[in-house]
Design a protein around this motif. Sequence first.
Motif, mmCIF file in Angstrom:
data_model
loop_
_atom_site.group_PDB
_atom_site.id
_atom_site.type_symbol
_atom_site.label_atom_id
_atom_site.label_comp_id
_atom_site.label_asym_id
_atom_site.label_seq_id
_atom_site.Cartn_x
_atom_site.Cartn_y
_atom_site.Cartn_z
ATOM 1 N N LEU A 117 0.800 -1.221 0.000
ATOM 2 C CA LEU A 117 0.000 0.000 0.000
ATOM 3 C C LEU A 117 0.835 1.275 0.000
ATOM 4 O O LEU A 117 0.530 2.222 -0.726
ATOM 5 N N SER A 118 1.849 1.318 0.836
ATOM 6 C CA SER A 118 2.543 2.586 1.046
ATOM 7 C C SER A 118 4.010 2.361 1.396
ATOM 8 O O SER A 118 4.318 1.677 2.374
ATOM 9 N N GLY A 119 4.879 2.959 0.611
ATOM 10 C CA GLY A 119 6.313 2.878 0.878
ATOM 11 C C GLY A 119 6.696 3.629 2.135
ATOM 12 O O GLY A 119 7.493 3.148 2.942
ATOM 13 N N GLY A 120 6.139 4.815 2.318
ATOM 14 C CA GLY A 120 6.453 5.614 3.493
ATOM 15 C C GLY A 120 6.010 4.944 4.779
ATOM 16 O O GLY A 120 6.749 4.906 5.772
ATOM 17 N N ALA A 121 4.791 4.402 4.757
ATOM 18 C CA ALA A 121 4.275 3.729 5.947
ATOM 19 C C ALA A 121 5.066 2.458 6.239
ATOM 20 O O ALA A 121 5.377 2.164 7.400
ATOM 21 N N THR B 63 5.400 -1.352 -3.692
ATOM 22 C CA THR B 63 4.158 -0.708 -3.274
ATOM 23 C C THR B 63 3.164 -0.771 -4.426
ATOM 24 O O THR B 63 2.886 0.229 -5.077
ATOM 25 N N THR B 64 2.612 -1.936 -4.658
ATOM 26 C CA THR B 64 1.784 -2.208 -5.829
ATOM 27 C C THR B 64 0.600 -1.256 -5.952
ATOM 28 O O THR B 64 0.385 -0.665 -7.016
ATOM 29 N N PHE B 65 -0.180 -1.105 -4.904
ATOM 30 C CA PHE B 65 -1.360 -0.237 -4.985
ATOM 31 C C PHE B 65 -0.954 1.212 -5.219
ATOM 32 O O PHE B 65 -1.589 1.939 -5.983
ATOM 33 N N TYR B 66 0.100 1.635 -4.561
ATOM 34 C CA TYR B 66 0.604 2.993 -4.735
ATOM 35 C C TYR B 66 1.035 3.223 -6.185
ATOM 36 O O TYR B 66 0.671 4.221 -6.801
ATOM 37 N N ILE B 67 1.790 2.299 -6.732
ATOM 38 C CA ILE B 67 2.287 2.436 -8.107
ATOM 39 C C ILE B 67 1.132 2.486 -9.099
ATOM 40 O O ILE B 67 1.094 3.341 -9.985
ATOM 41 N N ILE B 68 0.182 1.570 -8.934
ATOM 42 C CA ILE B 68 -0.949 1.543 -9.861
ATOM 43 C C ILE B 68 -1.758 2.828 -9.758
ATOM 44 O O ILE B 68 -2.105 3.445 -10.772
ATOM 45 N N ARG C 90 -7.951 3.978 -16.518
ATOM 46 C CA ARG C 90 -8.961 3.588 -15.530
ATOM 47 C C ARG C 90 -9.056 2.072 -15.355
ATOM 48 O O ARG C 90 -9.365 1.583 -14.291
ATOM 49 N N ARG C 91 -8.831 1.330 -16.411
ATOM 50 C CA ARG C 91 -8.940 -0.127 -16.351
ATOM 51 C C ARG C 91 -7.536 -0.711 -16.180
ATOM 52 O O ARG C 91 -6.712 -0.612 -17.076
ATOM 53 N N ILE C 92 -7.315 -1.335 -15.043
ATOM 54 C CA ILE C 92 -5.967 -1.834 -14.766
ATOM 55 C C ILE C 92 -5.773 -3.279 -15.196
ATOM 56 O O ILE C 92 -4.674 -3.806 -15.117
ATOM 57 N N GLY D 108 1.034 -7.560 -10.044
ATOM 58 C CA GLY D 108 1.799 -6.857 -9.012
ATOM 59 C C GLY D 108 1.722 -7.557 -7.668
ATOM 60 O O GLY D 108 2.735 -7.720 -6.980
ATOM 61 N N LEU D 109 0.517 -7.973 -7.284
ATOM 62 C CA LEU D 109 0.366 -8.661 -6.003
ATOM 63 C C LEU D 109 1.026 -10.037 -6.023
ATOM 64 O O LEU D 109 1.562 -10.484 -5.006
ATOM 65 N N LEU D 110 0.999 -10.700 -7.169
ATOM 66 C CA LEU D 110 1.707 -11.977 -7.289
ATOM 67 C C LEU D 110 3.214 -11.764 -7.134
ATOM 68 O O LEU D 110 3.899 -12.547 -6.477
ATOM 69 N N GLY D 111 3.719 -10.687 -7.709
ATOM 70 C CA GLY D 111 5.136 -10.351 -7.523
ATOM 71 C C GLY D 111 5.461 -10.053 -6.070
ATOM 72 O O GLY D 111 6.504 -10.474 -5.561
#
Length: 180
Positions: free
Chosen positions: A98-102, A133-138, A148-150, A157-160
């Motif tokens: 989710l977050s690199g900083g966190a 940070t898959t969600f952040y990057i996307i 809009r369509r990922i 990303g999550l598999l990675g």
Amino acid sequence: MQELFTFVSRWAVPSMIVGIPLFGAARRIDVYSAFIEGAQEGLSLAARILPYVLAIFFAFSIFRSSGALEALARPLAPITGRLGLPTDLLALFLVRPLSGGASFGLLAELLGRFGPDSFVGRLASTVQGATDTTFYIITLYFGAVGIRRIRHTLAAGLLGDLAGFVAAVYFCRLLFSTSG
């Protein structure tokens, strides 16, 4: 060999500072104008992605402050305990995509509590380096260009990330575990 690495590391940055303008001059490129143009594009991109960065930052802050992160990690503790994973790392495993900083903040907290040479410290550091940070990057990059369509990007990303988590745990157990 160590002397070679020391020599290269000592002269890498000064060589680039001198080499890039010389290369540009040899190619008859106005390096300063190219630099200014790149800086303008960078600032423009930063202005376009700032709303996405702020949205992710505030959403995660609310998620963590509300106690939802701990509530999500608590039911997973028995499973990770059977796998031999320290429960202190659950929050890092959940936050890293989710977050690199966190996740960096959690890493610093874990290193402060357990030390960098502990199994927890080594595993947390390896997870930080082996995942992204898959969600952040996307959100950031796809949002910045209006996609809009990922499609399959999130799954890939999550598999990675999962592969990074598994590899981190495997190799840290192999290299640093004191039990067995």
